[in-house]
Scaffold this motif. Structure first.
Motif, short mmCIF file in Angstrom:
data_model
loop_
_atom_site.label_atom_id
_atom_site.label_comp_id
_atom_site.label_asym_id
_atom_site.label_seq_id
_atom_site.Cartn_x
_atom_site.Cartn_y
_atom_site.Cartn_z
N PHE A 1 0.83 -1.20 0.00
CA PHE A 1 0.00 0.00 0.00
C PHE A 1 0.86 1.26 0.00
O PHE A 1 0.56 2.22 -0.70
N ALA A 2 1.95 1.24 0.76
CA ALA A 2 2.86 2.38 0.79
C ALA A 2 3.52 2.59 -0.57
O ALA A 2 3.68 3.73 -1.02
N VAL A 3 3.89 1.51 -1.22
CA VAL A 3 4.48 1.62 -2.56
C VAL A 3 3.46 2.18 -3.54
O VAL A 3 3.78 3.05 -4.36
N PHE A 4 2.22 1.72 -3.44
CA PHE A 4 1.16 2.23 -4.32
C PHE A 4 0.95 3.73 -4.10
O PHE A 4 0.84 4.49 -5.06
N LEU A 5 0.91 4.16 -2.82
CA LEU A 5 0.75 5.59 -2.54
C LEU A 5 1.93 6.40 -3.04
O LEU A 5 1.75 7.50 -3.58
N LEU A 6 3.13 5.87 -2.90
CA LEU A 6 4.32 6.57 -3.37
C LEU A 6 4.31 6.73 -4.89
O LEU A 6 4.57 7.81 -5.41
N VAL A 7 3.98 5.67 -5.60
CA VAL A 7 3.93 5.73 -7.06
C VAL A 7 2.84 6.69 -7.51
O VAL A 7 3.03 7.51 -8.42
N THR A 8 1.67 6.64 -6.86
CA THR A 8 0.58 7.55 -7.20
C THR A 8 0.98 9.00 -6.96
O THR A 8 0.73 9.87 -7.79
N ALA A 9 1.61 9.26 -5.82
CA ALA A 9 2.05 10.63 -5.50
C ALA A 9 3.09 11.11 -6.51
O ALA A 9 3.05 12.28 -6.93
N LEU B 1 3.41 10.15 -9.64
CA LEU B 1 2.73 10.42 -10.91
C LEU B 1 1.99 11.75 -10.88
O LEU B 1 2.07 12.54 -11.83
N ILE B 2 1.29 12.03 -9.80
CA ILE B 2 0.56 13.29 -9.68
C ILE B 2 1.53 14.47 -9.65
O ILE B 2 1.31 15.49 -10.31
N LEU B 3 2.62 14.32 -8.91
CA LEU B 3 3.60 15.40 -8.83
C LEU B 3 4.27 15.64 -10.18
O LEU B 3 4.46 16.79 -10.58
N SER B 4 4.61 14.58 -10.88
CA SER B 4 5.24 14.77 -12.20
C SER B 4 4.27 15.40 -13.18
O SER B 4 4.66 16.24 -14.00
N PHE C 1 2.55 20.20 -16.17
CA PHE C 1 1.50 21.16 -16.46
C PHE C 1 1.98 22.59 -16.26
O PHE C 1 1.75 23.46 -17.10
N LEU C 2 2.67 22.85 -15.15
CA LEU C 2 3.18 24.20 -14.90
C LEU C 2 4.21 24.61 -15.94
O LEU C 2 4.23 25.76 -16.39
N PHE C 3 5.07 23.68 -16.34
CA PHE C 3 6.07 23.97 -17.37
C PHE C 3 5.39 24.33 -18.69
O PHE C 3 5.76 25.32 -19.33
N GLU C 4 4.40 23.55 -19.09
CA GLU C 4 3.70 23.83 -20.35
C GLU C 4 2.90 25.12 -20.27
O GLU C 4 2.81 25.87 -21.24
N LEU C 5 2.31 25.42 -19.12
CA LEU C 5 1.56 26.66 -18.95
C LEU C 5 2.49 27.86 -19.07
O LEU C 5 2.16 28.84 -19.77
#
Length: 46
Positions: A4-12, A14-17, A22-26
């Motif tokens: 579960f911790a690995v899943f949360l880390l990977v999800t976080a 992905l969202i952060l990247s 998005f900010l770079f493209e904006l």
């Protein structure tokens, strides 16, 4: 680390990247001047 911790880390990561991309493209969009052109076109079409 459990699964579960690995899943949360990977999800976080992905969202952060996505947020960084998005900010770079904006910023690229605004700096390139396309934003001002699009804004003028919207104003003309009203």
């Amino acid at each position: 680390m459990n699964a579960f911790a690995v899943f949360l880390l990977v999800t976080a990561l992905l969202i952060l990247s996505w947020a960084v991309w998005f900010l770079f493209e904006l910023l690229r969009y605004v700096i390139s001047g396309e934003y001002h052109v699009d804004k003028r076109l919207r104003d003309i079409c009203k």
